[in-house]
Design a protein around this motif. Structure first.
Motif, PDB file in Angstrom:
ATOM      1  N   TYR A  27       0.843  -1.192   0.000  1.00  0.00           N
ATOM      2  CA  TYR A  27       0.000   0.000   0.000  1.00  0.00           C
ATOM      3  C   TYR A  27       0.880   1.244   0.000  1.00  0.00           C
ATOM      4  N   CYS A  28       0.478   2.257  -0.720  1.00  0.00           N
ATOM      5  CA  CYS A  28       1.269   3.480  -0.794  1.00  0.00           C
ATOM      6  C   CYS A  28       0.831   4.532   0.213  1.00  0.00           C
ATOM      7  N   SER A  29      -0.093   4.187   1.088  1.00  0.00           N
ATOM      8  CA  SER A  29      -0.531   5.123   2.128  1.00  0.00           C
ATOM      9  C   SER A  29      -0.781   4.340   3.404  1.00  0.00           C
ATOM     10  N   ASP A  30      -0.961   5.067   4.509  1.00  0.00           N
ATOM     11  CA  ASP A  30      -1.185   4.421   5.798  1.00  0.00           C
ATOM     12  C   ASP A  30      -2.573   3.781   5.829  1.00  0.00           C
ATOM     13  N   ILE A  31      -2.614   2.473   6.030  1.00  0.00           N
ATOM     14  CA  ILE A  31      -3.863   1.720   6.087  1.00  0.00           C
ATOM     15  C   ILE A  31      -3.910   0.987   7.431  1.00  0.00           C
TER      16      ILE A  31
END
Length: 751
Positions: free
Chosen positions: A323-327
């Protein structure tokens, strides 16, 4: 008609290597810049990597009379870049130095503050920026308008805006073809081993990786036609008989970033009959399928690496592997599927005949000791021959570098400023290196260094010519307050070659390693590969031994992989051992057999000449079971004595020099290596006349050892004349040792 004078180049490039045995001689990244400059009418040679000392390298650079020198820099080579820059400015104060590469992009201000000799740093891709810098030095354009450049002005460091990524926006799928090819422009001939780029960049944003800040998480491609043209140039440069063993590395961050494109390239390689070369590439498991693996094999790919990093889904989420963002952690299905794809693709690759490897990074954010153990166990269950066992390094300007405190990670500067040392949240060295890790291959290499270079045992690395440089070994040396000594070291040691220090146990001081590390920095010694051995005599199970033990590797960021020890046993004592392997000897030790007495010599003569009634119980079989080698075993080969090339210099406490452990005095500290070698060759000619070598029946199969301790010259010559197969016996021990190591380590010892 007078020939026109060749204009001096406007820039000369050098890419200092990481290790002496590095496989390629020219940098592909630099070659791209050369090709672009050539298109602009600018001659810009790259100095090929070879066995330089810092003085010979600097002299070679200055011979070109160029006003500008470009040096590629990685964190691990910064100390060499600094030494080269200082020496260049000392010899020619007006010369300008520009540094490029990953470190110039991530740590430009840091290294320019630390090293005032560096005038410019090129951040990111260098083709356009270097060209504009040359135009500025000509007086053509203002420096303020050169994007991607960091420079000095009025005693301040100025950072210009970043440069946009190079691409031809009108050519989707072949954006990089706007750059001329280093192969098609003749910069590279194809046989240098420089490899190939089919793309630049990576779509993902792994927080530890230095690529996203530079390539902005985008990918740009070369066309398939361009790739095939370059591969054909490489293919045609390699003799047909060598192609099945010639490796072409694809240096893309992720060759499978576009799976369909990767398949298209493979099909083109097959259609153009370029698949008799051996290819290597990096892949992502989630972008790889069975069809791609089948095409990779058909195209000649025999080794692929998958970036595993961690086998714990939570850790993969922390570093944004998928993932390229905080999940939130609520659903780890995507990470779990990624691990399943690793297993699936490794199994498929092995079944097809491709050798798969994986790379892991221990110490990642949020990782515990148990998490790290799970990752190594996951690798073990894959059943692969090799894997990369890495420890987390933090690079400036990466996301993880900026958020490290959130995860409890700390850094401190090294004595060389770079690389930074990371204080992980647990002791990463509590997780042992797997027996199939490439670090175990490092163990093999270091072991070979000591057995072959220090003890003079002929082995596989010597056979392959991988130790071609002069090694410097200090024996019980104490006089470290001598500037002339360090000047001599700088003038005679090859850049990045190891230094070795041997001390009797009673002479070794506990603070020695720390003192030596400081001296390596303050005295500008061009290596950080330093080893210290202590030696002691003792008796065990009625066997007299001399034991050499590796106390510490002077590079503080690395701990020894194994408790290195080397046990020297006389041949007469080895003959008295029971057949049980290593009876009375340490299991982890390397066994090295010496000839010290008349009894040893008598047994040796019998070993090499007498027929064996029970081969399985013979002394030779015992030596093979011990994985033993001979001290100064080079004297029994059909190659000339290594002392002729002065590949080793043993520095004694009184500053005298010997060519090997049992050799005689051949010179003193302060004398030039090449001059000592010339004098040795003159003595060798005299020695051959005195011994009557030219009329001896063993002339063509004798090494003509200078110092055949403990034999007399007469006795040595007699053995060489009467034993035509002696070199085969020594090589048999080498071969058997290699095979045993391959079996025990589970890796190919093809370094």
């Amino acid at each position: 008609m007078k020939a026109s004078k060749i204009k001096n180049p406007e820039i000369v490039f050098i890419c200092p290597r990481f290790y002496v045995s590095r496989s390629f001689t020219l940098s592909l990244g630099v070659s791209y810049i050369q090709a672009y400059l050539l298109e602009k009418g600018i001659r810009a040679p790259q100095i090929a990597q070879k066995d330089f000392n810092v003085y010979s390298l600097v002299d070679d650079i200055l011979k070109h009379n160029s006003p500008l020198v470009g040096i590629t820099c990685y964190d691990t080579t910064y100390y060499v870049v600094k030494i080269i820059s200082q020496l260049l400015k000392t010899k020619r104060p007006g010369i300008k130095i520009v540094v490029g590469g990953p470190t110039a992009s991530s740590s430009d201000e840091l290294i320019m503050n630390d090293c005032p000799q560096i005038d410019f740093c090129v951040r990111g891709e260098g083709e356009y920026t270097v060209y504009e810098l040359i135009r500025f030095l000509r007086g053509g354009i203002p420096i303020e308008g050169i994007n991607g450049l960091t420079y000095r002005k009025n005693k301040k460091i100025i950072v210009n805006p970043d440069r946009l990524l190079i691409k031809d926006v009108s050519q989707r799928g072949s954006e990089l073809d706007i750059l001329p090819s280093p192969y098609l422009k003749g910069i590279l001939s194809g046989g240098e081993g420089a490899g190939l780029l089919t793309s630049r960049g990576c779509l993902f944003k792994c927080t530890y990786c230095s690529a996203p800040p530079i390539t902005q998480s985008t990918v740009r491609y070369h066309s398939t036609e361009r790739i095939i043209s370059e591969l054909r140039k490489i293919h045609d440069a390699i003799a047909p008989a060598q192609r099945p063993n010639y490796r072409v590395s694809i240096w893309d961050d992720n060759f499978a970033s576009n799976t369909e494109r990767s398949k298209q390239i493979c099909k083109a390689i097959i259609d153009n009959k370029l698949n008799d070369l051996i290819y290597y590439s990096e892949l992502r498991a989630d972008r790889t399928d069975k069809d791609l693996l089948e095409l990779l094999f058909a195209a000649g790919f025999r080794h692929v690496n998958f970036g595993l990093e961690s086998a714990v889904p939570r850790i993969l989420r922390n570093v944004k592997k998928l993932y390229c963002s905080d999940i939130p952690y609520a659903n780890m299905r995507r990470e779990e599927k990624y691990l399943e794809k690793i297993k699936e693709n490794v199994k498929l690759a092995k079944a097809m005949g491709i050798t798969p490897t994986v790379s892991v990074i221990l110490g990642l954010p949020g990782e515990t000791l148990e998490d790290g153990k799970k990752t190594v166990e996951f690798v073990r269950e894959l059943g692969i021959k090799s894997y990369y066992h890495n420890h987390l390094i933090l690079f400036p300007k990466t996301e993880l570098y900026n958020t490290r405190k959130k995860f409890g990670l700390q850094i401190r500067k090294s004595d060389d400023i770079l690389p930074c040392f990371v204080k992980h949240t647990y002791d990463i060295f509590k997780i042992p290196y797997g027996s199939n890790s490439f670090e175990s291959k490092l163990y093999y290499m270091v072991s070979c260094y000591f057995t072959e270079v220090v003890f003079g045992s002929w082995g596989s690395l010597s056979e392959r010519g991988l130790f071609s440089y002069p090694a410097i070994i200090f024996n019980n040396f104490q006089q470290w307050d001598n500037d002339a000594l360090f000047e001599w070291i700088r003038k005679n040691m090859i850049i990045s070659a190891p230094l070795c220090f041997i001390y009797r146990q009673d002479l070794y001081k506990p603070h020695f390693s720390k003192t030596l590390r400081r001296l390596m920095v303050t005295k500008s010694i061009p290596t950080r590969e330093c080893y210290c051995l202590t030696t002691d005599n003792y008796t065990k199970n009625n066997i007299g031994l001399e034991k050499f033990k590796l106390l510490t590797k002077v590079k503080p960021q690395h701990k020894s992989l194994y408790p290195f020890s080397f046990e020297i046993i006389s041949l007469s004592q080895a003959d008295k051992l029971n057949f049980e392997p290593k009876q009375g000897l340490e299991k982890e030790s390397e066994v090295i057999v010496s000839l010290e007495t008349a009894e040893d010599v008598g047994i040796f003569k019998k070993l090499i000449s007498a027929p064996v009634e029970n081969p399985e119980e013979s002394l030779l079989a015992r030596l093979i079971s011990l994985k033993a080698s001979f001290v100064d075993g080079c004297r029994w080969l059909d190659k000339p004595c290594p002392a002729l090339e002065l590949k080793k210099m043993f520095v004694q406490p009184d500053n005298t020099i010997k060519p090997c452990m049992h050799g005689g005095l051949i010179g003193k500290v302060g004398q030039n290596h090449d001059k000592i070698a010339i004098n040795l060759r003159k003595k060798f000619e005299k020695l051959q006349k005195e011994r009557g070598c030219k009329t001896c029946p063993a002339n063509n199969r004798c090494s003509k050892c200078f110092f055949p301790h403990p034999m007399s010259v007469r006795e040595y010559c007699s053995v060489r004349r009467s034993s035509p197969h002696i070199s085969k016996i020594i090589r048999l021990l080498v071969i058997m040792k290699d095979l045993e190591l391959q079996r025990s380590m589970g890796v190919l010892v093809n370094v």
